[in-house]
Design an enzyme around this catalytic site. Structure first.
Site, PDB file in Angstrom:
ATOM      1  N   GLY A  94      40.462  28.910  32.744  1.00  0.00           N
ATOM      2  CA  GLY A  94      39.778  30.206  32.865  1.00  0.00           C
ATOM      3  C   GLY A  94      38.718  30.132  33.946  1.00  0.00           C
ATOM      4  O   GLY A  94      37.651  30.729  33.850  1.00  0.00           O
ATOM      5  N   GLY A 151      36.770  33.013  35.480  1.00  0.00           N
ATOM      6  CA  GLY A 151      36.095  33.911  34.538  1.00  0.00           C
ATOM      7  C   GLY A 151      34.577  33.811  34.628  1.00  0.00           C
ATOM      8  O   GLY A 151      34.023  33.048  35.419  1.00  0.00           O
ATOM      9  N   ARG A 198      35.328  38.251  23.508  1.00  0.00           N
ATOM     10  CA  ARG A 198      35.095  39.355  22.574  1.00  0.00           C
ATOM     11  C   ARG A 198      34.572  40.568  23.314  1.00  0.00           C
ATOM     12  O   ARG A 198      33.703  40.445  24.158  1.00  0.00           O
ATOM     13  CB  ARG A 198      33.984  38.922  21.603  1.00  0.00           C
ATOM     14  CG  ARG A 198      34.430  38.716  20.217  1.00  0.00           C
ATOM     15  CD  ARG A 198      33.274  38.575  19.268  1.00  0.00           C
ATOM     16  NE  ARG A 198      32.265  37.617  19.642  1.00  0.00           N
ATOM     17  CZ  ARG A 198      31.078  37.543  19.059  1.00  0.00           C
ATOM     18  NH1 ARG A 198      30.753  38.394  18.112  1.00  0.00           N
ATOM     19  NH2 ARG A 198      30.212  36.640  19.418  1.00  0.00           N
ATOM     20  N   GLN A 224      48.349  24.118  25.937  1.00  0.00           N
ATOM     21  CA  GLN A 224      47.312  23.313  26.608  1.00  0.00           C
ATOM     22  C   GLN A 224      47.096  21.980  25.885  1.00  0.00           C
ATOM     23  O   GLN A 224      46.875  20.957  26.526  1.00  0.00           O
ATOM     24  CB  GLN A 224      46.029  24.125  26.739  1.00  0.00           C
ATOM     25  CG  GLN A 224      46.246  25.277  27.736  1.00  0.00           C
ATOM     26  CD  GLN A 224      44.992  26.016  28.126  1.00  0.00           C
ATOM     27  OE1 GLN A 224      43.921  25.805  27.559  1.00  0.00           O
ATOM     28  NE2 GLN A 224      45.116  26.900  29.093  1.00  0.00           N
ATOM     29  N   VAL A 231      35.758  25.918  24.506  1.00  0.00           N
ATOM     30  CA  VAL A 231      34.735  26.976  24.554  1.00  0.00           C
ATOM     31  C   VAL A 231      35.361  28.323  24.197  1.00  0.00           C
ATOM     32  O   VAL A 231      34.751  29.153  23.522  1.00  0.00           O
ATOM     33  CB  VAL A 231      34.090  27.034  25.961  1.00  0.00           C
ATOM     34  CG1 VAL A 231      33.107  28.193  26.071  1.00  0.00           C
ATOM     35  CG2 VAL A 231      33.398  25.711  26.291  1.00  0.00           C
ATOM     36  N   ASN A 287      37.102  31.336  22.559  1.00  0.00           N
ATOM     37  CA  ASN A 287      37.034  31.707  21.136  1.00  0.00           C
ATOM     38  C   ASN A 287      38.370  32.140  20.545  1.00  0.00           C
ATOM     39  O   ASN A 287      39.198  32.685  21.271  1.00  0.00           O
ATOM     40  CB  ASN A 287      36.027  32.844  20.972  1.00  0.00           C
ATOM     41  CG  ASN A 287      34.621  32.305  20.903  1.00  0.00           C
ATOM     42  OD1 ASN A 287      34.380  31.230  20.378  1.00  0.00           O
ATOM     43  ND2 ASN A 287      33.681  33.065  21.460  1.00  0.00           N
ATOM     44  N   ASP A 338      24.870  27.908  20.283  1.00  0.00           N
ATOM     45  CA  ASP A 338      24.193  28.333  19.045  1.00  0.00           C
ATOM     46  C   ASP A 338      22.989  27.436  18.768  1.00  0.00           C
ATOM     47  O   ASP A 338      21.928  27.901  18.352  1.00  0.00           O
ATOM     48  CB  ASP A 338      25.166  28.257  17.866  1.00  0.00           C
ATOM     49  CG  ASP A 338      26.478  28.952  18.167  1.00  0.00           C
ATOM     50  OD1 ASP A 338      26.476  30.177  18.264  1.00  0.00           O
ATOM     51  OD2 ASP A 338      27.487  28.255  18.360  1.00  0.00           O
ATOM     52  N   ARG A 348      20.226  28.358  21.054  1.00  0.00           N
ATOM     53  CA  ARG A 348      19.635  29.636  20.605  1.00  0.00           C
ATOM     54  C   ARG A 348      18.672  29.386  19.446  1.00  0.00           C
ATOM     55  O   ARG A 348      17.579  29.967  19.380  1.00  0.00           O
ATOM     56  CB  ARG A 348      20.737  30.583  20.134  1.00  0.00           C
ATOM     57  CG  ARG A 348      21.571  31.180  21.251  1.00  0.00           C
ATOM     58  CD  ARG A 348      22.830  31.823  20.679  1.00  0.00           C
ATOM     59  NE  ARG A 348      23.548  32.602  21.689  1.00  0.00           N
ATOM     60  CZ  ARG A 348      24.798  33.011  21.545  1.00  0.00           C
ATOM     61  NH1 ARG A 348      25.484  32.722  20.440  1.00  0.00           N
ATOM     62  NH2 ARG A 348      25.379  33.726  22.496  1.00  0.00           N
ATOM     63  N   HIS A 364      31.626  28.352  14.900  1.00  0.00           N
ATOM     64  CA  HIS A 364      30.933  29.125  15.938  1.00  0.00           C
ATOM     65  C   HIS A 364      31.280  30.601  15.711  1.00  0.00           C
ATOM     66  O   HIS A 364      32.159  31.170  16.346  1.00  0.00           O
ATOM     67  CB  HIS A 364      31.365  28.678  17.332  1.00  0.00           C
ATOM     68  CG  HIS A 364      30.951  29.659  18.395  1.00  0.00           C
ATOM     69  ND1 HIS A 364      29.650  29.887  18.728  1.00  0.00           N
ATOM     70  CD2 HIS A 364      31.683  30.504  19.168  1.00  0.00           C
ATOM     71  CE1 HIS A 364      29.590  30.821  19.660  1.00  0.00           C
ATOM     72  NE2 HIS A 364      30.814  31.213  19.944  1.00  0.00           N
TER      73      HIS A 364
HETATM   74  P1  NAX Z   1      36.443  36.089  31.162  1.00  0.00           P
HETATM   75  O1  NAX Z   1      37.410  37.134  30.716  1.00  0.00           O
HETATM   76  O2  NAX Z   1      35.420  36.430  32.180  1.00  0.00           O
HETATM   77  O3  NAX Z   1      37.235  34.822  31.678  1.00  0.00           O
HETATM   78  C1  NAX Z   1      38.302  34.275  30.990  1.00  0.00           C
HETATM   79  C2  NAX Z   1      39.257  33.764  32.030  1.00  0.00           C
HETATM   80  O4  NAX Z   1      40.278  33.054  31.370  1.00  0.00           O
HETATM   81  C3  NAX Z   1      39.923  34.877  32.854  1.00  0.00           C
HETATM   82  O5  NAX Z   1      39.686  34.659  34.231  1.00  0.00           O
HETATM   83  C4  NAX Z   1      41.395  34.757  32.490  1.00  0.00           C
HETATM   84  O6  NAX Z   1      42.251  35.043  33.585  1.00  0.00           O
HETATM   85  C5  NAX Z   1      41.475  33.298  32.064  1.00  0.00           C
HETATM   86  N1  NAX Z   1      42.577  32.974  31.175  1.00  0.00           N
HETATM   87  C6  NAX Z   1      43.057  33.709  30.139  1.00  0.00           C
HETATM   88  N2  NAX Z   1      44.114  33.083  29.599  1.00  0.00           N
HETATM   89  C7  NAX Z   1      44.278  31.920  30.281  1.00  0.00           C
HETATM   90  C8  NAX Z   1      45.197  30.860  30.207  1.00  0.00           C
HETATM   91  N3  NAX Z   1      46.178  30.850  29.296  1.00  0.00           N
HETATM   92  N4  NAX Z   1      45.065  29.820  31.072  1.00  0.00           N
HETATM   93  C9  NAX Z   1      44.086  29.817  31.993  1.00  0.00           C
HETATM   94  N5  NAX Z   1      43.199  30.809  32.135  1.00  0.00           N
HETATM   95  C10 NAX Z   1      43.292  31.845  31.288  1.00  0.00           C
HETATM   96  O7  NAX Z   1      35.772  35.511  29.815  1.00  0.00           O
HETATM   97  P2  NAX Z   1      34.422  34.662  29.678  1.00  0.00           P
HETATM   98  O8  NAX Z   1      33.300  35.593  29.467  1.00  0.00           O
HETATM   99  O9  NAX Z   1      34.367  33.677  30.785  1.00  0.00           O
HETATM  100  O10 NAX Z   1      34.682  33.933  28.274  1.00  0.00           O
HETATM  101  C11 NAX Z   1      35.633  32.877  28.162  1.00  0.00           C
HETATM  102  C12 NAX Z   1      35.786  32.449  26.711  1.00  0.00           C
HETATM  103  O11 NAX Z   1      34.569  31.860  26.242  1.00  0.00           O
HETATM  104  C13 NAX Z   1      36.067  33.598  25.742  1.00  0.00           C
HETATM  105  O12 NAX Z   1      37.066  33.232  24.815  1.00  0.00           O
HETATM  106  C14 NAX Z   1      34.754  33.793  25.038  1.00  0.00           C
HETATM  107  O13 NAX Z   1      34.898  34.397  23.775  1.00  0.00           O
HETATM  108  C15 NAX Z   1      34.284  32.363  24.962  1.00  0.00           C
HETATM  109  N6  NAX Z   1      32.864  32.166  24.673  1.00  0.00           N
HETATM  110  C16 NAX Z   1      32.547  31.131  23.864  1.00  0.00           C
HETATM  111  C17 NAX Z   1      31.251  30.806  23.551  1.00  0.00           C
HETATM  112  C18 NAX Z   1      30.925  29.639  22.680  1.00  0.00           C
HETATM  113  O14 NAX Z   1      29.729  29.436  22.394  1.00  0.00           O
HETATM  114  N7  NAX Z   1      31.871  28.845  22.220  1.00  0.00           N
HETATM  115  C19 NAX Z   1      30.133  31.648  24.050  1.00  0.00           C
HETATM  116  C20 NAX Z   1      30.462  32.575  25.143  1.00  0.00           C
HETATM  117  C21 NAX Z   1      31.864  32.984  25.350  1.00  0.00           C
HETATM  118  O15 NAX Z   1      31.938  34.294  24.885  1.00  0.00           O
END
Ligand code: NAX
Length: 329
Positions: free
Chosen positions: A11, A14, A92, A112, A129, A131, A159, A162, A187
């Site tokens: 990702g 992203g 989300r 993966q 990371v 979700n 978390d 925070r 989480h």
């Molecule tokens: P974005 O939508 O900005 O970026 C996600 C990226 O992943 C996109 O560029 C998309 O093309 C890519 N992607 C999707 N499926 C894929 C795959 N199969 N292989 C490779 N790339 C793929 O999201 P972003 O805000 O960067 O959040 C990423 C993830 O982190 C989300 O699932 C989000 O919920 C999670 N988070 C987790 C947190 C934690 O504390 N564990 C906190 C923040 C964040 O929300």
């Protein structure tokens, strides 16, 4: 001769990864003597954006950045990697809970997990990371079983940070005065941010913050719901603070925890605290600085904490049930 580490990030175009890859490349995590090769995975649709990110990384001129590989092939991204940061997944949106994402994002982690087991270096460490990160980590671990269980982590460090920040603000101290915070469990908004064992300036947090009602009724729910609060405020989920949590997690793996302190990480349970073995559960952990972790044993929870612990454990067991078709036995 300088050391080289290969870091795979999924990702990578992203929002979270955009902050993450710059800091990984900068030398901040692995030190000035270690060269970093970034192996960045994206969906085909995002490869052009990723190409732009690669040019920007080159333009930073970091002395520690040896190479950047961009790809939509997981086998290429995970080839010989020493660290794999699995961020790629849908985030989300407003009104969505993490568990809404479970069936949408879970399948990504089947392929993966398999690709990591097939391609990664023998010393690989994985941080999930994307979700719902605990259950996605469980899926990847179960599908990548050739990689030992202690290598698989899900991120509760955001978390944790925070919680540290909220306790410090309430006590009127700087963040570094707060130690021994734990994020137990998932989480998600069932997590238990444990203030009862936390310390402020070396004293029990409960003797420094004597407003127990604030701790139970404000600190706990605000920490649990902080992700939603950020989404409600900005309309998008946390980005650079999430990247910072991942950076802190990897730094702790590399450098260890300070004496007398611990950190929070979700790891594959060996049955500690009565959690069924195999579940990816958030625990207090110490790290020795050689990429290894240990769950801190013997931490006591009061009746309030035990109730919260049970709630978050129950949620993780339910999540496991929802994805059981993705979990090879
Ligand atoms: P974005 O939508 O900005 O970026 C996600 C990226 O992943 C996109 O560029 C998309 O093309 C890519 N992607 C999707 N499926 C894929 C795959 N199969 N292989 C490779 N790339 C793929 O999201 P972003 O805000 O960067 O959040 C990423 C993830 O982190 C989300 O699932 C989000 O919920 C999670 N988070 C987790 C947190 C934690 O504390 N564990 C906190 C923040 C964040 O929300």
């Amino acid at each position: 001769m300088s050391k080289v580490v290969r870091v795979a990030v999924t990702g990578a175009a992203g929002r979270v990864s955009s902050s993450l890859i710059v800091r990984l490349a900068s030398g901040e995590v692995f030190g000035p003597e270690t060269k970093v090769i970034l192996q960045l995975l994206e969906l085909p649709v995002a490869l052009k954006n990723l190409e732009g990110a690669m040019y920007e990384l080159q333009d930073c001129g970091f002395s520690t950045l040896k190479d950047v590989v961009i790809t939509d092939d997981a086998n290429v991204a995970f080839k010989d990697c020493n660290y794999a940061l699995l961020v790629g997944a849908a985030p989300r949106g407003p009104g969505e809970q993490r568990k809404d994402l479970i069936r949408k994002n879970g399948p990504i982690f089947v392929g993966q997990g398999q690709a990591i087991a097939k391609n990664a270096a023998s010393d690989v460490r994985i941080l999930v990371v994307g979700n719902p990160c605990n259950t996605n980590c469980l899926i990847a671990y179960k599908n990548g079983k050739d990689v030992p269980a202690d290598r698989w982590h899900a991120m509760t460090r955001l978390d944790h940070n925070r919680a540290v920040s909220a306790l410090a603000a309430k006590a009127g101290v700087t963040n570094d005065a707060v130690t021994c915070v734990t994020i137990w469990g998932n989480h998600s908004n069932t997590q238990y941010p444990d203030f009862t064992n936390a310390k402020i300036g070396g004293q029990p947090a409960t003797s420094v913050i004597t407003d127990h009602a604030w701790l139970e009724n404000t600190f706990v729910p605000n920490t649990q719901d902080r992700g939603k609060f950020i989404i409600d405020t900005t309309k998008v989920s946390s980005s650079f603070s999430a990247a910072n949590g991942a950076i802190d997690h990897i730094k702790t793996l590399v450098r260890g925890t300070a004496a007398g302190d611990w950190t929070s990480a979700a790891v594959v349970s060996k049955g500690e605290y009565g959690v069924p073995a195999g579940l990816v559960f958030g625990y207090p952990c110490t790290a020795s600085g050689d990429n290894n972790w240990k769950v801190v044993e013997g931490v006591k929870l009061d009746a309030f904490g035990q109730e919260k612990f049970k709630k978050t454990l129950d949620e993780l067991l339910q999540e496991q049930e929802v994805v059981k078709d993705l979990l090879p036995s």
